[in-house]
Structure formats: structure tokens, C-alpha cells
Design an enzyme around this catalytic site. Structure first.
Site, PDB file in Angstrom:
ATOM      1  N   ILE A 196       0.877  -1.182   0.000  1.00 47.39           N
ATOM      2  CA  ILE A 196       0.000   0.000   0.000  1.00 47.39           C
ATOM      3  C   ILE A 196       0.909   1.224   0.000  1.00 47.39           C
ATOM      4  O   ILE A 196       1.617   1.474   0.982  1.00 47.39           O
ATOM      5  CB  ILE A 196      -0.905   0.029   1.259  1.00 47.39           C
ATOM      6  CG1 ILE A 196      -1.728  -1.252   1.385  1.00 47.39           C
ATOM      7  CG2 ILE A 196      -1.811   1.268   1.248  1.00 47.39           C
ATOM      8  CD1 ILE A 196      -2.788  -1.456   0.333  1.00 47.39           C
ATOM      9  N   GLU A 197       0.918   1.924  -1.120  1.00 47.36           N
ATOM     10  CA  GLU A 197       1.837   3.063  -1.245  1.00 47.36           C
ATOM     11  C   GLU A 197       1.178   4.360  -0.781  1.00 47.36           C
ATOM     12  O   GLU A 197      -0.025   4.423  -0.503  1.00 47.36           O
ATOM     13  CB  GLU A 197       2.324   3.160  -2.696  1.00 47.36           C
ATOM     14  CG  GLU A 197       3.096   1.914  -3.089  1.00 47.36           C
ATOM     15  CD  GLU A 197       3.810   2.024  -4.418  1.00 47.36           C
ATOM     16  OE1 GLU A 197       3.500   2.923  -5.207  1.00 47.36           O
ATOM     17  OE2 GLU A 197       4.698   1.180  -4.641  1.00 47.36           O
ATOM     18  N   GLU A 240       4.546  -7.806   2.886  1.00 48.50           N
ATOM     19  CA  GLU A 240       4.822  -8.828   3.909  1.00 48.50           C
ATOM     20  C   GLU A 240       4.326  -8.411   5.290  1.00 48.50           C
ATOM     21  O   GLU A 240       3.617  -9.182   5.955  1.00 48.50           O
ATOM     22  CB  GLU A 240       6.324  -9.160   3.934  1.00 48.50           C
ATOM     23  CG  GLU A 240       6.834  -9.776   2.634  1.00 48.50           C
ATOM     24  CD  GLU A 240       7.339  -8.756   1.607  1.00 48.50           C
ATOM     25  OE1 GLU A 240       6.839  -7.614   1.598  1.00 48.50           O
ATOM     26  OE2 GLU A 240       8.225  -9.118   0.820  1.00 48.50           O
TER      27      GLU A 240
END
Ligand code: THU
Length: 158
Positions: free
Chosen positions: A61-62, A73
Site C-alpha cells: 500500500i503506497e 509482507e
């Protein structure tokens, strides 16, 4: 001189993997749809299997403030902690996709992810098996995530 070696397995076909690993990779591939990566265009998804067999997902999720980007992860570990607090993740499959390109080399977890995965193992006293694959190409399997972080910083020092 002392040397560090890392043991891992490399498979050329998904059909060479044990069924549980195949299932986890398939789940990770499905999870790519949940990635939010408008800045890098590099989608990462992780499927985590808990000790009781439950599978949970995480994707990267940027954020426009780039350092705030969250990797797939730790998102998968957070999902695991949310549905089954106190239960270890025993394996994780990670896959990647970049729209417009065909990726053929597995993406290794970044250093920060390695640190987080290693602490998950030490916290629960349980190995976390890692299965890595791109869209095509070889599949790498590590029996424990901490094998990817020799000489990592450990809470035992604190
Ligand atoms: N990324 C992950 O999700 N996991 C890693 O271990 C390495 C990098 C993500 C972060 C960012 O959204 C994109 O991949 C490109 O760095």
C-alpha cells in the site's frame, strides 16, 4: 575466514512444489489485485498461512509521501495478527507484478521486511517458510525467513 551460506530450494515449475505451497502462491497471485501501487507500479502480494491453516493476505500500500509505503509482507503479518492474535504464521508466499512487463525473477523481501519476518520467527519460536515467485521463472523456497538475514539485529541484545 568464516563464511555465511544460505540454503534454499529452487523449483522451475509450480507443479514441483508441495500442494500447500502451490495453494499459498495461488492465493498470493489473487492478492495482487489488492495492491495499491500508483507510484512504483510494482505490485507485491503476500499470502500468509497461520498455524491452524487459515490463509490471510497482504499487499503493498503506497503513499504520496513515499517513505510511508507499506510492504506486502508486514501487511500480511498484520492481517494474521488481526484475525488470529497470538498464532504464528508458518509460511508465506510472495509474488510480484508490474503491469506492462513480465517479471521472471522472484522479488526478495527488502531488508526491513526481513527484520520483521525474523522477529516473527523469534517471537513465536517457529520457522516461517518463504515461497517467492514472480509471474514466471523460478520459485525460491527458504525453510525459514531468518535465513535471509544473517547477522540481523536481535532483541536478545537489549
Ligand atoms: N515492496 C514490498 O511490498 N515488499 C518488499 O519486500 C519490497 C518492496 C513494495 C514497496 C513498494 O510499494 C514497491 O514494492 C516498490 O518498492
Amino acid at each position: 575466514m568464516p563464511r555465511v551460506t544460505i540454503d534454499f530450494s529452487s523449483f522451475s515449475e509450480i507443479t514441483d512444489l508441495p500442494p500447500a505451497d502451490r495453494e499459498l502462491l495461488a492465493a498470493a497471485t489473487t492478492g495482487l489485485a489488492h495492491s495499491y501501487a500508483p507510484y512504483s507500479n510494482f505490485r507485491v502480494a503476500a499470502a500468509a498461512r497461520l498455524q491452524d491453516g487459515t490463509i490471510v493476505m497482504g499487499a503493498n500500500i503506497e503513499n504520496a509521501a513515499y517513505p510511508m509505503c507499506i510492504c506486502a509482507e508486514p501487511n500480511a503479518l498484520a492481517a494474521a495478527a488481526s484475525v488470529k492474535p497470538g498464532m504464528p504464521v508458518v509460511s508465506m508466499a510472495v509474488t510480484v507484478k508490474a503491469p506492462g512487463r513480465v517479471l521472471s525473477a522472484p522479488a526478495s523481501p527488502c531488508g526491513s521486511c526481513r527484520q520483521i519476518l525474523s522477529e516473527h520467527e523469534s517471537r513465536f519460536g517457529h520457522d516461517l517458510r518463504l515461497i517467492l515467485r514472480a509471474e514466471t521463472g523460478p520459485i525460491y523456497v527458504f525453510d525459514r525467513a531468518s535465513d535471509l538475514l544473517p547477522f540481523g539485529f536481535s532483541g536478545e541484545l537489549l
